[in-house]
Design an enzyme around this catalytic site. Structure first.
Site, PDB file in Angstrom:
ATOM      1  N   ASP A   1       4.711 -11.143   7.264  1.00 32.91           N
ATOM      2  CA  ASP A   1       4.097 -11.362   5.947  1.00 32.91           C
ATOM      3  C   ASP A   1       4.997 -10.744   4.882  1.00 32.91           C
ATOM      4  OD1 ASP A   1       2.553 -11.561   3.685  1.00 32.91           O
ATOM      5  OD2 ASP A   1       0.772 -10.597   4.533  1.00 32.91           O
TER       6      ASP A   1
ATOM      7  N   SER B   1      -5.983 -10.767   2.246  1.00 35.63           N
ATOM      8  CA  SER B   1      -5.285 -11.055   1.008  1.00 35.63           C
ATOM      9  C   SER B   1      -6.136 -10.618  -0.192  1.00 35.63           C
ATOM     10  CB  SER B   1      -4.933 -12.547   0.955  1.00 35.63           C
ATOM     11  OG  SER B   1      -4.086 -12.857  -0.119  1.00 35.63           O
TER      12      SER B   1
ATOM     13  N   HIS C   1       2.070 -14.715   5.813  1.00 36.38           N
ATOM     14  CA  HIS C   1       0.842 -14.236   5.165  1.00 36.38           C
ATOM     15  C   HIS C   1      -0.394 -14.938   5.724  1.00 36.38           C
ATOM     16  CE1 HIS C   1      -1.569 -12.308   2.162  1.00 36.38           C
ATOM     17  NE2 HIS C   1      -1.925 -13.451   1.591  1.00 36.38           N
TER      18      HIS C   1
END
Length: 377
Positions: A321, A156, A354
């Site tokens: 995601d 991320s 995610h």
């Protein structure tokens, strides 16, 4: 047989040379708190920097100890991937985790004393960017005697830092592992971040960012911001499987109390996060996400922006995601392929959205393990 790293303790590096930030402000001095796992080899060629995401910190692996030296329940946020025989193999690599500037876990941030006033920085702490974090991490590398990282990696926002390392210091990183990331945020993602920030900014206890002086915390705003964010980290399939439309025991009062299991879960996550995180840090971390765009100075040409990178790349995306979809990771891959740069790509089937990059997914870990095994030291 794999094993974790056991009890760990944090260290603090103090830097007295001023750091000029991308936004124009200057930090006269700063601290970075970090943890290390494994041993640095004689050539200092086996170091891996782990960059944290929005709510992360330096405590990547292992457990902290209490005042009696006994292990606590405080397990590192990426403990499942670090240790002897694990993908980030501490028998081979020296792993470094750092709490970024502007953080709230020991590194200099909004709650730290402002040397000009002696009071907490609060709202006066400057907005920091991914480029600023990488610049400060380079200072930490100097402090540790590391000329070049064997790899820089993260998921991320951490993946964005891994990518930026190859651009800010192309000679100092040999491999970049960019996981569940994107070359820049979409308008939708910026919108999510702004709603989260507005929840904090509109909390009466925020006091313009100087809530420390009032002896309060904007818990309600931070709680709402985390609840919103947490929804975007999960997949619809995962929420359906884990919670569905199940009601809590005794629910059915036709009121606004917590009645569905998913409501209970989100409020629990919000309360837990608001109890340990700093609102000013949250504002700055989300802004760093918004500002990240390495192609901005290259007429939005990502291939041109990445052309100066000299590292090899592993890019990983996850099927469910939707916050940073596989399409966004493939943008990075396509740009690197266009340039003839070395890149491997894996798209992992996962139900965890995610948050998949934090999970102990066998296929995902096998990909990281196989890639790092071929890293020459």
């Amino acid at each position: 047989m794999s094993s974790g790293v056991g009890i760990v303790s944090a260290q603090c590096a103090h830097f007295t040379q001023p750091l000029e930030l991308k936004g124009g402000s200057v930090l006269p001095a700063f601290d970075l708190v970090y943890e290390t796992y494994g041993m640095l080899n004689a050539a200092k060629s086996n170091a891996i920097l782990v960059c944290h995401a929005l709510s992360g910190h330096h405590h990547v692996a292992g457990r902290t100890a209490d005042e009696f030296g006994k292990p606590t329940a405080n397990v590192g946020w990426w403990d499942n991937i670090v240790g002897s025989g694990r993908p980030l193999d501490t028998d081979r690599f020296y792993i470094v985790g750092v709490n970024n500037l502007g953080g709230c876990h020991g590194s200099t941030g909004p709650a730290s004393p402002n040397p000009a006033t002696g009071k907490p920085w609060g709202a006066d702490f400057p907005v920091v960017t991914v480029e600023d974090w990488v610049a400060s991490q380079a200072r930490l590398a100097d402090h540790l005697g590391i000329d070049a990282w064997a790899a820089v990696m993260g998921g991320s926002l951490g993946g964005m830092q891994a990518l930026q390392w190859t651009l800010s210091f192309p000679e100092r990183v040999r491999h970049s592992l960019v996981i569940a990331a994107a070359p820049k945020l979409s308008a939708e993602n910026i919108a999510f971040n702004d709603v989260a920030r507005q929840a904090i900014l509109s909390d009466p206890e925020f006091h313009g960012g100087h809530f420390y002086e009032h002896g309060v915390r904007p818990v309600s705003g931070l709680r709402l911001a985390r609840m919103l964010g947490h929804i975007t980290y999960l997949s619809d399939d995962q929420m359906a499987e884990k919670f569905g439309r199940r009601l809590r025991v005794g629910a059915g009062s036709y009121s606004f109390d917590v009645e569905f299991e998913i409501e209970s879960y989100l409020r629990y996550q919000g309360d837990k996060f608001a109890g340990v995180f700093d609102a000013n840090t949250y504002l700055r971390m989300t802004k760093a996400l918004d500002y990240f765009d390495p192609a901005q100075d290259y007429e939005d040409d990502l291939a041109r922006a990445l052309a100066r990178a000299k590292s090899e790349f592993l890019v990983i995306a996850f099927s469910t995601d939707w916050r940073f979809s596989p399409d966004r990771s493939r943008e990075i891959v396509h740009a690197l392929v266009h340039n003839g740069q070395a890149v491997a790509y894996a798209e992992i089937n996962s139900a965890h959205g995610h948050d998949s990059f934090l999970m102990n997914e066998p296929h995902y870990h096998a990909v990281v393990d196989a890639y790092l095994k071929r890293v020459k030291l």
